[in-house]
Design a protein around this motif. Structure first.
Motif, short mmCIF file in Angstrom:
data_model
loop_
_atom_site.label_atom_id
_atom_site.label_comp_id
_atom_site.label_asym_id
_atom_site.label_seq_id
_atom_site.Cartn_x
_atom_site.Cartn_y
_atom_site.Cartn_z
N GLU A 1 -6.27 -6.05 11.16
CA GLU A 1 -4.81 -6.09 11.35
C GLU A 1 -4.39 -7.16 12.36
OE1 GLU A 1 -2.48 -2.45 10.82
OE2 GLU A 1 -4.35 -1.35 11.17
N HIS A 2 -5.21 -8.21 12.46
CA HIS A 2 -4.89 -9.36 13.30
C HIS A 2 -5.00 -10.67 12.52
CE1 HIS A 2 -4.60 -7.28 17.18
NE2 HIS A 2 -5.64 -6.55 16.80
N GLY A 3 -5.18 -10.60 11.22
CA GLY A 3 -5.29 -11.81 10.41
C GLY A 3 -6.63 -12.50 10.54
N VAL A 4 -7.67 -11.79 10.96
CA VAL A 4 -8.97 -12.39 11.20
C VAL A 4 -9.97 -12.09 10.09
CG1 VAL A 4 -10.95 -12.46 12.76
CG2 VAL A 4 -8.65 -12.39 13.70
N CYS A 5 -10.05 -10.84 9.65
CA CYS A 5 -11.15 -10.43 8.78
C CYS A 5 -10.93 -10.79 7.31
CB CYS A 5 -11.40 -8.93 8.90
SG CYS A 5 -10.14 -7.89 8.10
N GLY A 6 -9.68 -10.95 6.87
CA GLY A 6 -9.42 -11.37 5.50
C GLY A 6 -9.44 -10.26 4.47
N ALA A 7 -9.69 -9.01 4.88
CA ALA A 7 -9.74 -7.91 3.91
C ALA A 7 -8.40 -7.70 3.20
CB ALA A 7 -10.17 -6.62 4.60
N CYS A 8 -7.31 -8.11 3.84
CA CYS A 8 -5.97 -7.87 3.30
C CYS A 8 -5.44 -9.05 2.50
CB CYS A 8 -5.00 -7.57 4.45
SG CYS A 8 -4.71 -9.02 5.51
N THR A 9 -6.28 -10.02 2.16
CA THR A 9 -5.81 -11.25 1.52
C THR A 9 -5.18 -10.97 0.16
OG1 THR A 9 -7.58 -12.47 2.61
CG2 THR A 9 -6.49 -13.55 0.75
N VAL A 10 -4.00 -11.54 -0.05
CA VAL A 10 -3.30 -11.51 -1.34
C VAL A 10 -2.85 -12.94 -1.65
CG1 VAL A 10 -2.50 -9.12 -0.98
CG2 VAL A 10 -1.05 -11.06 -0.29
N LEU A 11 -2.37 -13.13 -2.85
CA LEU A 11 -1.78 -14.43 -3.20
C LEU A 11 -0.28 -14.36 -3.01
CD1 LEU A 11 -3.75 -15.32 -6.47
CD2 LEU A 11 -4.15 -16.19 -4.16
N LEU A 12 0.22 -15.23 -2.18
CA LEU A 12 1.66 -15.32 -1.92
C LEU A 12 2.14 -16.64 -2.48
CD1 LEU A 12 4.34 -14.54 -0.66
CD2 LEU A 12 3.44 -15.18 1.58
N ASP A 13 2.87 -16.57 -3.60
CA ASP A 13 3.25 -17.78 -4.33
C ASP A 13 2.03 -18.62 -4.67
OD1 ASP A 13 5.95 -17.24 -4.50
OD2 ASP A 13 6.41 -18.22 -2.60
N GLY A 14 0.95 -17.94 -5.06
CA GLY A 14 -0.27 -18.61 -5.48
C GLY A 14 -1.18 -19.07 -4.37
N VAL A 15 -0.83 -18.80 -3.12
CA VAL A 15 -1.60 -19.25 -1.97
C VAL A 15 -2.19 -18.02 -1.27
CG1 VAL A 15 -1.55 -20.52 0.21
CG2 VAL A 15 -0.03 -21.19 -1.67
N PRO A 16 -3.51 -18.01 -0.98
CA PRO A 16 -4.09 -16.88 -0.25
C PRO A 16 -3.40 -16.70 1.10
CG PRO A 16 -5.82 -18.25 -1.18
CD PRO A 16 -4.54 -19.00 -1.37
N ARG B 1 0.82 -1.21 0.00
CA ARG B 1 0.00 0.00 0.00
C ARG B 1 0.86 1.26 0.00
NH1 ARG B 1 -5.31 0.13 1.37
NH2 ARG B 1 -4.96 2.11 2.47
N ASP B 2 1.84 1.31 0.91
CA ASP B 2 2.61 2.55 1.09
C ASP B 2 3.78 2.67 0.12
OD1 ASP B 2 0.87 3.00 3.17
OD2 ASP B 2 2.25 2.30 4.73
N LYS B 3 4.44 1.56 -0.16
CA LYS B 3 5.61 1.62 -1.04
C LYS B 3 5.23 1.51 -2.51
CE LYS B 3 8.74 1.67 2.29
NZ LYS B 3 9.69 2.79 2.48
N LEU B 4 4.19 0.73 -2.82
CA LEU B 4 3.85 0.46 -4.22
C LEU B 4 2.52 1.08 -4.64
CD1 LEU B 4 4.85 -3.33 -4.30
CD2 LEU B 4 6.29 -1.33 -4.73
N ASP B 5 1.85 1.75 -3.70
CA ASP B 5 0.58 2.44 -3.98
C ASP B 5 -0.48 1.47 -4.52
OD1 ASP B 5 -0.95 4.74 -3.86
OD2 ASP B 5 -0.63 5.24 -5.98
N LEU B 6 -0.46 0.23 -4.07
CA LEU B 6 -1.47 -0.76 -4.45
C LEU B 6 -2.50 -0.82 -3.32
CD1 LEU B 6 0.90 -3.54 -5.87
CD2 LEU B 6 -0.52 -1.92 -7.16
N THR B 7 -3.39 0.16 -3.30
CA THR B 7 -4.32 0.34 -2.18
C THR B 7 -5.58 -0.51 -2.30
OG1 THR B 7 -5.24 2.27 -3.32
CG2 THR B 7 -3.51 2.67 -1.69
N GLY B 8 -5.65 -1.36 -3.32
CA GLY B 8 -6.77 -2.29 -3.39
C GLY B 8 -6.73 -3.31 -2.27
N THR B 9 -5.57 -3.55 -1.70
CA THR B 9 -5.44 -4.42 -0.53
C THR B 9 -5.85 -3.62 0.69
OG1 THR B 9 -3.64 -5.68 -1.54
CG2 THR B 9 -3.84 -5.78 0.86
N HIS B 10 -6.95 -4.02 1.31
CA HIS B 10 -7.50 -3.24 2.43
C HIS B 10 -7.03 -3.77 3.77
CE1 HIS B 10 -11.13 -1.82 -0.21
NE2 HIS B 10 -9.99 -1.26 -0.55
N LEU B 11 -6.96 -2.88 4.73
CA LEU B 11 -6.62 -3.25 6.11
C LEU B 11 -7.86 -3.13 6.96
CD1 LEU B 11 -3.15 -1.53 6.51
CD2 LEU B 11 -3.62 -3.96 6.66
N GLY B 12 -8.19 -4.21 7.67
CA GLY B 12 -9.36 -4.20 8.53
C GLY B 12 -8.97 -4.40 9.97
#
Length: 401
Positions: free
Chosen positions: A41-56, A28-39
């Motif tokens: 911030e404890h890994g519970v809500c899933g709003a920040c989910t991305v694919l990391l090596d093809g895995v959510p 978000r801050d370094k690459l300005d990809l703000t489509g990834t949302h923060l809810g």
């Protein structure tokens, strides 16, 4: 500060970040990809989910420095993805979004499900999306959207990838470790068997309990008490009069096994349970104590019904005094507001009494006993009754003024 080199949305990226910087803050801050949302911030809500090596993965609890050399795909990187394109159209068609805050993470997780699942099984989809929370939609439209995309792709003979490109089973990103034998092959999500086939054996004894809630109600029947008491001894007939209730086994004199189906808007539940029956012919009274469980909503209930019959109209009719106690836990307990439950109980008792009277009069129940307890129609009646009461109070206040 550390310099991190990784691939983001198929583009090589190198940037400086502190060791404590999360992957979510990094994109978000370094690459300005703000489509990834923060809810949360404890890994519970899933709003920040991305694919990391093809895995959510939850980017809010993933350190950016731990992703050195990884392939990251954010929602922006799925703009031209075929699956995501179909999902966006399906989300619109099925009204699967409202405020939209959870939608980027939801789409990322849904894309992974469409890629992997062999069939549009609702249970598997709900399990796969259980880490993505939405406070607006109720999930019904979301599940339908994912189902429709899976069905359409399988109908076009687009085969699933059960492992979704994963090479090892482990934390997101471990697929790039290159360690052979580090873990076992991934396990696909398995459909949950029907409750009836996996239900635990009915308990030998039904314990007493202290109800968390208790309702006191009464109704009258135009039949003598002895006839009503004899009717209550016919468990199958009584169950037929109760909307949504059915027997799952032949009842014995002191024990009954059955189910009650409830549908409250998008929420459907089937409580399977067992009850013990106590009767006192001298006092024309009885008690039913039972326990039940709905596998789908993970809700459990304990219930107790005490009844006492009293003669009225010189013994030609009967007043039935009911004391209903219950304790409800699980998802359904979150929507069971005491006031609403009381009003619904009144409507349920009224329908039960009407069906019972028809049965004892020899008339056919017809549409009187529903095969499913339709809470939504009952709520409509409850709301109409409440509005009528409120209007009556307002009229009285205006008249007094």
């Amino acid at each position: 500060m550390s310099t991190i080199a990784l691939n983001v949305n198929r583009r090589a990226v190198q940037a400086v970040a502190e060791p404590r910087t999360s992957l979510a803050d990094f994109v978000r801050d370094k690459l300005d990809l703000t489509g990834t949302h923060l809810g949360c911030e404890h890994g519970v809500c899933g709003a920040c989910t991305v694919l990391l090596d093809g895995v959510p993965a939850r980017s809010c609890i993933t350190y950016a420095v731990a992703c050195e050399g990884a392939d990251i795909t954010t929602i922006e990187g799925l703009d031209d993805d075929d699956i995501t394109t179909e999902l966006r159209a399906a989300f619109t068609r099925e009204h699967a979004l409202q405020c939209g805050y959870c939608t980027p993470g939801m789409l990322v997780s849904a894309c992974d499900l469409v890629l992997r699942l062999t069939a549009a099984d609702e249970r598997q989809i709900r399990i796969g999306l259980s880490g993505n929370l939405c406070r607006c939609t109720g999930y019904v439209g979301i599940v339908r959207a994912v189902q429709s995309v899976i069905e359409a792709r399988r109908a076009r003979n687009i085969a699933p990838e059960p492992d979704g490109g994963r090479k090892v089973l482990g934390p997101a990103g471990s697929a790039r470790s290159g360690r052979e034998g580090a873990s076992q092959p991934p396990r696909p999500i398995e459909a949950e068997p029907a409750y009836a086939s996996e239900a635990a054996a009915a308990p030998a004894e039904i314990p007493d309990f202290t109800p968390a809630n208790r309702l006191e109600r009464e109704f009258a029947l135009a039949h003598p008490p002895k006839d009503v008491f004899a009717m209550f001894d016919d468990i199958a007939a009584v169950a037929a009069c109760l909307p949504g209730a059915s027997l799952t086994a032949t009842p014995s004199p002191g024990r009954v096994e059955g189910a009650i189906r409830i549908k409250l808007g998008p929420i459907a539940a089937i409580f399977l349970g067992t009850a013990r029956i106590e009767r006192d012919a001298n006092n024309l009274s009885g008690r039913i104590v039972g326990i039940g469980y709905d596998r789908r909503s993970r809700s459990a209930t304990q219930g107790e019904i005490r009844y006492q019959l009293a003669p009225i109209e010189d013994g030609a009719a009967t007043r039935v005094d009911l004391s209903i106690g219950y304790t409800l836990t699980g998802m359904l307990a979150q929507v069971g507001r005491p006031g609403l439950v009381r009003d619904l109980a009144e409507r349920l008792i009224a329908e039960f009494a009407a069906n019972l009277d028809r049965r004892m009069s020899g008339a056919s129940l017809g549409q009187g006993a529903a095969t499913e307890l339709q809470g939504l129609s009952m709520i409509s009646g409850v709301l109409r009754a409440r509005v009528a009461r409120w209007l009556g109070r307002l009229v009285k206040r205006d008249g007094a003024a």
